[in-house]
Design a protein around this motif. Structure first.
Motif, PDB file in Angstrom:
ATOM      1  N   VAL A  28       0.982  -1.085  -0.152  1.00  0.00           N
ATOM      2  CA  VAL A  28       0.240  -0.231   0.042  1.00  0.00           C
ATOM      3  C   VAL A  28       0.957   1.128   0.071  1.00  0.00           C
ATOM      4  N   LYS A  29       0.549   2.280  -0.567  1.00  0.00           N
ATOM      5  CA  LYS A  29       1.113   3.186  -0.493  1.00  0.00           C
ATOM      6  C   LYS A  29       0.634   4.269  -0.283  1.00  0.00           C
ATOM      7  N   THR A  30       0.146   4.618   0.857  1.00  0.00           N
ATOM      8  CA  THR A  30      -0.404   4.903   1.642  1.00  0.00           C
ATOM      9  C   THR A  30       0.120   5.878   3.181  1.00  0.00           C
ATOM     10  N   ARG A  31      -0.236   7.057   3.197  1.00  0.00           N
ATOM     11  CA  ARG A  31       0.298   7.316   4.700  1.00  0.00           C
ATOM     12  C   ARG A  31      -0.082   6.387   5.588  1.00  0.00           C
ATOM     13  N   ALA A  70      -5.728   4.713   8.315  1.00  0.00           N
ATOM     14  CA  ALA A  70      -5.971   3.985   7.374  1.00  0.00           C
ATOM     15  C   ALA A  70      -4.965   2.396   7.813  1.00  0.00           C
ATOM     16  N   LEU A  71      -4.681   2.567   8.893  1.00  0.00           N
ATOM     17  CA  LEU A  71      -4.172   0.868   9.149  1.00  0.00           C
ATOM     18  C   LEU A  71      -5.552   0.235   9.241  1.00  0.00           C
ATOM     19  N   LEU A  98       0.685  -6.794   8.367  1.00  0.00           N
ATOM     20  CA  LEU A  98      -0.351  -4.862   7.904  1.00  0.00           C
ATOM     21  C   LEU A  98       0.856  -3.910   7.736  1.00  0.00           C
ATOM     22  N   ALA A  99       2.422  -4.083   8.310  1.00  0.00           N
ATOM     23  CA  ALA A  99       3.749  -3.405   8.867  1.00  0.00           C
ATOM     24  C   ALA A  99       3.927  -3.340   7.368  1.00  0.00           C
ATOM     25  N   ARG A 100       4.407  -4.729   6.024  1.00  0.00           N
ATOM     26  CA  ARG A 100       4.824  -5.240   5.113  1.00  0.00           C
ATOM     27  C   ARG A 100       3.927  -4.114   4.159  1.00  0.00           C
ATOM     28  N   ARG A 101       2.569  -3.708   4.476  1.00  0.00           N
ATOM     29  CA  ARG A 101       1.553  -3.608   3.504  1.00  0.00           C
ATOM     30  C   ARG A 101       1.862  -1.801   3.189  1.00  0.00           C
ATOM     31  N   PHE A 102       2.143  -1.777   4.669  1.00  0.00           N
ATOM     32  CA  PHE A 102       2.997  -0.204   4.425  1.00  0.00           C
ATOM     33  C   PHE A 102       4.269   0.213   4.059  1.00  0.00           C
ATOM     34  N   GLY A 103       5.504  -1.620   3.860  1.00  0.00           N
ATOM     35  CA  GLY A 103       6.831  -0.943   3.614  1.00  0.00           C
ATOM     36  C   GLY A 103       7.697   0.109   4.890  1.00  0.00           C
ATOM     37  N   VAL A 104       6.643  -0.104   5.920  1.00  0.00           N
ATOM     38  CA  VAL A 104       7.144   0.736   7.212  1.00  0.00           C
ATOM     39  C   VAL A 104       7.493  -0.808   8.804  1.00  0.00           C
ATOM     40  N   LYS A 105       8.645  -0.546   8.958  1.00  0.00           N
ATOM     41  CA  LYS A 105       8.843  -1.552  10.635  1.00  0.00           C
ATOM     42  C   LYS A 105       7.848  -1.773  11.278  1.00  0.00           C
ATOM     43  N   HIS A 137       0.435   4.437  16.161  1.00  0.00           N
ATOM     44  CA  HIS A 137      -0.744   4.834  16.079  1.00  0.00           C
ATOM     45  C   HIS A 137      -2.145   3.273  16.748  1.00  0.00           C
ATOM     46  N   ILE A 138      -1.540   2.953  16.927  1.00  0.00           N
ATOM     47  CA  ILE A 138      -2.728   1.908  17.664  1.00  0.00           C
ATOM     48  C   ILE A 138      -1.395   1.335  18.869  1.00  0.00           C
ATOM     49  N   LYS A 139      -2.486   0.556  20.053  1.00  0.00           N
ATOM     50  CA  LYS A 139      -1.675  -0.086  21.596  1.00  0.00           C
ATOM     51  C   LYS A 139      -0.588  -1.558  20.911  1.00  0.00           C
ATOM     52  N   ASN A 140      -2.003  -2.326  20.504  1.00  0.00           N
ATOM     53  CA  ASN A 140      -0.963  -3.446  20.323  1.00  0.00           C
ATOM     54  C   ASN A 140      -2.451  -4.365  19.286  1.00  0.00           C
TER      55      ASN A 140
END
Length: 189
Positions: free
Chosen positions: A2-5, A10-11, A32-39, A46-49
């Motif tokens: 996903v190329k979304t901020r 968004a999460l 989910l992190a993989r989808r956003f290309g982040v760790k 943005h979320i607790k758990n």
């Protein structure tokens, strides 16, 4: 990817989409992190758990389902309302299987899913007003109707009706006829 901020909203939407693709139980922070290309650690701002993420997905799903139910009920009463409401419920479960599963999550009293869950229950009560049920019968009927619809769509989704030559839609229609008959003849306390 996903190329979304990355935002909380968004999460939740990405998690709901993922749930529809791979199943609600398979939604993880790492995936989910993989989808956003982040760790994955960056998502925790943005979320607790994962529990909070799943409750937010449940809130999204219950809001969407309540919106569809409200549209289906508009201007209808009695059996017509029942058929429209049940159709919206079944169609949503088929189109969004992961979101539907999220809507079945056991939620805490402070969950963000509580308000849309209550709204959905109130829409069910609105449907039942056409059957003139008094309390506690109305609450019992809400639970009965929810169980009947959930049971049917869950068995259908898992393929449990494929062993029979009878058309599933014909059985659905007959089941709604039976639900209508039961609701019209609901036992008094």
């Amino acid at each position: 990817m996903v190329k979304t901020r990355v935002t909380a909203e968004a999460l939740v939407v990405a998690a709901a989409d993922m749930a529809d693709e791979v199943g609600f139980d398979n939604v993880t922070v790492i995936a989910l992190a993989r989808r956003f290309g982040v760790k994955d650690a960056s998502l925790y701002s943005h979320i607790k758990n994962v529990r909070e993420l799943r409750e937010r997905v449940a809130a999204l799903a219950l809001t969407e389902l309540a919106d569809k139910a409200a549209d289906a009920l508009a201007g209808r009463a009695g059996k017509d309302a029942l058929i429209a409401f049940a159709g919206a419920y079944r169609d949503y479960a088929k189109a969004y299987p992961g979101r539907y599963a999220a809507g079945q999550l056991d939620i805490d009293a402070d969950s963000p899913a509580v308000p849309p869950a209550r709204r959905h229950a109130e829409l069910t009560r609105a449907l039942l007003r056409g059957y003139n049920l008094a309390e506690p019968g109305e609450t019992d009927a809400v639970r009965f109707l929810s169980g009947a619809l959930h049971g049917y769509v869950s068995i259908e989704k898992s393929g449990g009706f494929r062993h029979s030559a009878r058309d599933v839609d014909a059985s659905w229609a007959r089941s709604l006829d039976a639900l209508d008959a039961v609701l019209r003849n609901w036992p008094s306390d």
